[in-house]
Design a protein around this motif. Structure first.
Motif, PDB file in Angstrom:
ATOM      1  N   ALA A  67      11.287  -8.555   1.490  1.00  0.00           N
ATOM      2  CA  ALA A  67      11.661  -7.283   2.118  1.00  0.00           C
ATOM      3  C   ALA A  67      12.258  -7.574   3.501  1.00  0.00           C
ATOM      4  N   PRO A  68      13.042  -6.633   4.040  1.00  0.00           N
ATOM      5  CA  PRO A  68      13.616  -6.845   5.387  1.00  0.00           C
ATOM      6  C   PRO A  68      12.547  -7.175   6.434  1.00  0.00           C
ATOM      7  N   GLN A  69      11.392  -6.552   6.334  1.00  0.00           N
ATOM      8  CA  GLN A  69      10.240  -6.894   7.160  1.00  0.00           C
ATOM      9  C   GLN A  69       9.101  -7.179   6.186  1.00  0.00           C
ATOM     10  N   LYS A  70       8.389  -8.278   6.389  1.00  0.00           N
ATOM     11  CA  LYS A  70       7.327  -8.670   5.454  1.00  0.00           C
ATOM     12  C   LYS A  70       6.402  -7.497   5.163  1.00  0.00           C
ATOM     13  N   GLU A  71       6.131  -7.268   3.870  1.00  0.00           N
ATOM     14  CA  GLU A  71       5.267  -6.173   3.438  1.00  0.00           C
ATOM     15  C   GLU A  71       3.963  -6.719   2.875  1.00  0.00           C
ATOM     16  N   PHE A  72       2.908  -5.964   3.070  1.00  0.00           N
ATOM     17  CA  PHE A  72       1.597  -6.278   2.532  1.00  0.00           C
ATOM     18  C   PHE A  72       1.243  -5.148   1.569  1.00  0.00           C
ATOM     19  N   ILE A  73       0.917  -5.521   0.334  1.00  0.00           N
ATOM     20  CA  ILE A  73       0.685  -4.531  -0.715  1.00  0.00           C
ATOM     21  C   ILE A  73      -0.758  -4.643  -1.190  1.00  0.00           C
ATOM     22  N   PHE A  74      -1.445  -3.508  -1.190  1.00  0.00           N
ATOM     23  CA  PHE A  74      -2.847  -3.443  -1.590  1.00  0.00           C
ATOM     24  C   PHE A  74      -2.995  -2.449  -2.738  1.00  0.00           C
ATOM     25  N   HIS A  75      -3.835  -2.799  -3.700  1.00  0.00           N
ATOM     26  CA  HIS A  75      -4.254  -1.861  -4.733  1.00  0.00           C
ATOM     27  C   HIS A  75      -5.753  -1.657  -4.523  1.00  0.00           C
ATOM     28  N   ILE A  76      -6.126  -0.425  -4.195  1.00  0.00           N
ATOM     29  CA  ILE A  76      -7.512  -0.103  -3.828  1.00  0.00           C
ATOM     30  C   ILE A  76      -8.070   0.923  -4.801  1.00  0.00           C
ATOM     31  N   ARG A  77      -9.199   0.580  -5.421  1.00  0.00           N
ATOM     32  CA  ARG A  77      -9.873   1.517  -6.313  1.00  0.00           C
ATOM     33  C   ARG A  77     -10.896   2.315  -5.513  1.00  0.00           C
ATOM     34  N   LYS A  78     -10.808   3.650  -5.644  1.00  0.00           N
ATOM     35  CA  LYS A  78     -11.757   4.520  -4.947  1.00  0.00           C
ATOM     36  C   LYS A  78     -13.144   4.352  -5.552  1.00  0.00           C
ATOM     37  N   ARG A  79     -14.136   4.275  -4.698  1.00  0.00           N
ATOM     38  CA  ARG A  79     -15.514   4.084  -5.177  1.00  0.00           C
ATOM     39  C   ARG A  79     -15.906   5.260  -6.078  1.00  0.00           C
ATOM     40  N   THR A  80     -16.829   4.988  -6.985  1.00  0.00           N
ATOM     41  CA  THR A  80     -17.201   5.995  -7.965  1.00  0.00           C
ATOM     42  C   THR A  80     -18.474   6.742  -7.575  1.00  0.00           C
ATOM     43  N   ALA A  81     -19.246   6.211  -6.633  1.00  0.00           N
ATOM     44  CA  ALA A  81     -20.491   6.906  -6.263  1.00  0.00           C
ATOM     45  C   ALA A  81     -20.572   7.116  -4.773  1.00  0.00           C
TER      46      ALA A  81
END
Length: 81
Positions: A67-81
């Motif tokens: 990318a033109p500026q370094k990107e950081f990509i996160f996949h976050i699962r919402k807690r269930t309880a």
């Protein structure tokens, strides 16, 4: 990776990516996955600490150096309880 919602936090500096992530997670159902894209290098440690404190799970972290500026990509699962 499959996700239900995406948050574009490019160009934002700490603490804004975390604050926007927190707001976005409040709007998704438990167990759903939020994809977050940020350009702040500090977000790696920030998201790790945020998830540890809140019980959400980082499923994946990646960097996009093409990318033109370094990107950081996160996949976050919402807690269930």
């Amino acid at each position: 990776m499959e996700f239900q919602t995406e948050l574009d936090a490019r160009g934002l500096k700490c603490p804004l990516p975390i604050l926007r992530c927190k707001k976005a997670l409040a709007e998704v159902d438990a167990g759903n996955v939020l994809k977050v894209v940020t350009t702040d290098p500090g977000s790696v440690k920030d998201f790790q600490a945020f998830c540890k404190q809140t019980g959400h799970e980082i499923l994946d972290m990646a960097e996009n150096a093409d990318a033109p500026q370094k990107e950081f990509i996160f996949h976050i699962r919402k807690r269930t309880a």
